[in-house]
Scaffold this active site. Structure first.
Site, mmCIF file in Angstrom:
data_model
loop_
_atom_site.group_PDB
_atom_site.id
_atom_site.type_symbol
_atom_site.label_atom_id
_atom_site.label_comp_id
_atom_site.label_asym_id
_atom_site.label_seq_id
_atom_site.Cartn_x
_atom_site.Cartn_y
_atom_site.Cartn_z
ATOM 1 N N CYS A 11 0.873 -1.176 0.000
ATOM 2 C CA CYS A 11 0.000 0.000 0.000
ATOM 3 C C CYS A 11 0.908 1.222 0.000
ATOM 4 C CB CYS A 11 -0.900 0.020 1.232
ATOM 5 S SG CYS A 11 -2.207 1.259 1.094
ATOM 6 N N CYS A 13 -3.853 6.149 0.079
ATOM 7 C CA CYS A 13 -3.331 4.858 -0.385
ATOM 8 C C CYS A 13 -2.925 4.856 -1.857
ATOM 9 C CB CYS A 13 -4.354 3.762 -0.113
ATOM 10 S SG CYS A 13 -4.750 3.601 1.642
ATOM 11 N N LYS A 17 -12.169 -4.833 2.226
ATOM 12 C CA LYS A 17 -11.588 -3.998 3.276
ATOM 13 C C LYS A 17 -12.506 -2.806 3.477
ATOM 14 C CE LYS A 17 -7.598 -1.296 4.550
ATOM 15 N NZ LYS A 17 -6.186 -0.995 4.295
ATOM 16 N N ARG A 62 -10.946 7.618 3.755
ATOM 17 C CA ARG A 62 -10.741 6.590 2.731
ATOM 18 C C ARG A 62 -12.057 6.038 2.171
ATOM 19 N NH1 ARG A 62 -5.492 6.564 3.913
ATOM 20 N NH2 ARG A 62 -4.553 5.487 5.694
ATOM 21 N N GLU A 93 -16.473 -8.176 -4.726
ATOM 22 C CA GLU A 93 -15.053 -7.792 -4.667
ATOM 23 C C GLU A 93 -14.163 -9.038 -4.622
ATOM 24 O OE1 GLU A 93 -13.357 -5.058 -4.847
ATOM 25 O OE2 GLU A 93 -14.859 -3.483 -4.659
ATOM 26 N N LYS A 140 -11.669 -7.735 6.216
ATOM 27 C CA LYS A 140 -11.030 -6.886 7.226
ATOM 28 C C LYS A 140 -11.896 -5.673 7.519
ATOM 29 C CE LYS A 140 -7.085 -3.878 7.530
ATOM 30 N NZ LYS A 140 -6.008 -3.267 6.814
ATOM 31 N N SER A 179 -6.051 -3.598 14.362
ATOM 32 C CA SER A 179 -5.442 -2.944 15.524
ATOM 33 C C SER A 179 -6.476 -2.470 16.541
ATOM 34 C CB SER A 179 -4.580 -1.775 15.049
ATOM 35 O OG SER A 179 -5.355 -0.835 14.321
HETATM 36 C C1 PBG Z 1 -2.866 0.174 4.765
HETATM 37 C C2 PBG Z 1 -3.415 -0.670 5.857
HETATM 38 C C3 PBG Z 1 -4.176 -0.307 6.968
HETATM 39 C C4 PBG Z 1 -4.314 -1.448 7.746
HETATM 40 C C5 PBG Z 1 -3.676 -2.477 7.068
HETATM 41 N N1 PBG Z 1 -3.147 -1.979 5.889
HETATM 42 C C6 PBG Z 1 -4.675 1.000 7.410
HETATM 43 C C7 PBG Z 1 -5.680 1.729 6.659
HETATM 44 O O1 PBG Z 1 -6.244 1.290 5.660
HETATM 45 O O2 PBG Z 1 -5.889 2.865 7.074
HETATM 46 C C8 PBG Z 1 -4.986 -1.538 9.061
HETATM 47 C C9 PBG Z 1 -4.547 -2.652 9.940
HETATM 48 C C10 PBG Z 1 -4.931 -2.536 11.351
HETATM 49 O O3 PBG Z 1 -5.664 -1.624 11.774
HETATM 50 O O4 PBG Z 1 -4.484 -3.407 12.106
HETATM 51 N N2 PBG Z 1 -3.764 0.607 3.834
#
Ligand code: PBG
Length: 335
Positions: free
Chosen positions: A120, A130, A195, A217, A233, A248, A274
């Protein structure tokens, strides 16, 4: 004569019976541990919102990866934190950047571990989006070759898996073609197919310094209200060459994992992100929940919903528990 009723408790009476009746199992080999990699040597910068996690320089990331491999964890997923950012995110394809360096090092120190590289631009762009930013927003098609370039750099360094998380359309096809042309036909693509534009990425963005400078985003990540779109998707990514598809975040999207699982034949990965991790830690710190139990319950829930692989910041603790339990069971058998 009494009316017969179902005695469901029979199979819950002892640990052995419960183990026999268990429908879902999670093995360490199904776990993927995310690692944040920065430049330098001997660097370990703890991430405040993610207890037990830190930004690691390639040498320490390799040591961590070797420990994870010894515990039986299946893979690491690498995120890079570069020294400098620009509007294109050019550090993403720097062969001397933190991710390629960490890959090479992990390859040496944990040769059997599978190495996944997240692809990314948001950690590498000065604006934190991104992809390439224009007056109209993030431009899809000019971003694709940049993602392909980064993917080649990671494959060249020895990554087994390329995991694009940008949510640009057509990126799986662009990356597949570029990898094949560069002689990396064996490199696996795990697409972040579904995502969502989620509030649960907060701690990650602090860790990776990737919060968008302006806007959000929602123009490229998915609307949390949608599930049919997730299936579409996933199917589109598989048609473009994705070997594994991902949903995710995890827990708020169990129905999405199930829907995707029922419609595709490739392995499905779920990412406990996270914010899910930090939320459990925060509640446990206040004494409101039992962290080890919540960790097991949430990860098995992802599997029960249909995930074959679980990407989780608890990978180390889960694998360690698994090892302890196996040792305990063996001791019991020996008497
Ligand atoms: C990058 C990405 C993100 C996460 C994984 N790859 C952040 C986002 O899209 O802002 C999040 C992973 C997490 O929160 O553990 N695009």
């Amino acid at each position: 004569m009494t009316v017969p009723f179902h005695r469901g408790r029979r199979l819950r009476r002892t640990p052995a019976l419960r183990a026999m009746a268990r429908e879902t199992r999670l093995q360490p080999s199904q776990l993927v541990a995310p690692l944040f990699v920065c430049t330098g040597r001997g660097v370990r910068q703890p991430i405040a919102a993610m207890p037990g996690h830190a930004r690691l320089s390639p040498d320490l990331a390799a040591r961590e990866a070797a420990d994870l491999a010894a515990l039986g964890v299946g893979a690491v997923l690498l995120f890079g934190i570069p020294d400098a950012k620009d509007d294109q995110g050019s550090a993403a394809w720097d062969p001397d950047g933190p991710v390629p360096q960490a890959i090479a090092r992990i390859r040496r120190e944990a040769p059997d571990l599978s190495i996944w590289a997240d692809v990314c631009l948001c950690e590498y762009t000065s604006h934190g989006h991104c992809g390439v930013l224009t007056a109209d927003g993030v431009d899809n098609d000019t971003t694709l070759p940049l993602l392909a370039r980064a993917s080649i750099a990671y494959a060249q360094a020895g990554a087994d898996v390329i995991a694009p998380s940008d949510m640009m359309d057509g990126r799986v096809g662009a990356i597949r073609a570029a990898l094949d042309d560069a002689g990396h036909a064996e490199t696996v693509i795990v697409s972040y197919a579904a995502k969502y534009a989620s509030a649960f990425y907060g701690p990650f963005r602090e860790a990776a310094g990737s919060t968008p400078q302006h806007g959000d985003r929602r123009g490229y990540q998915m609307d949390p209200a949608n599930v049919r779109e997730a299936v579409r998707e996933a199917e589109a990514d598989i048609a473009e060459g994705a070997d594994i598809v991902m949903v995710k975040p995890g827990l708020p999207y169990l129905d999405v994992i199930r829907a995707v699982r029922e419609r595709v034949d490739v392995p499905v990965a779920a990412y406990q992100v996270s914010g899910e991790f930090s939320m459990l830690h925060a509640a446990a710190e206040r004494g409101w929940i039992d962290l080890p139990r919540a960790m097991h319950e949430t990860s098995i829930a992802l599997c029960r919903a249909g995930a074959d692989l679980v990407i989780t910041y608890f990978a180390r603790e889960l694998a360690r528990d698994f090892q302890h339990r196996a040792a305990g069971a063996a001791a019991e058998v020996r008497g």
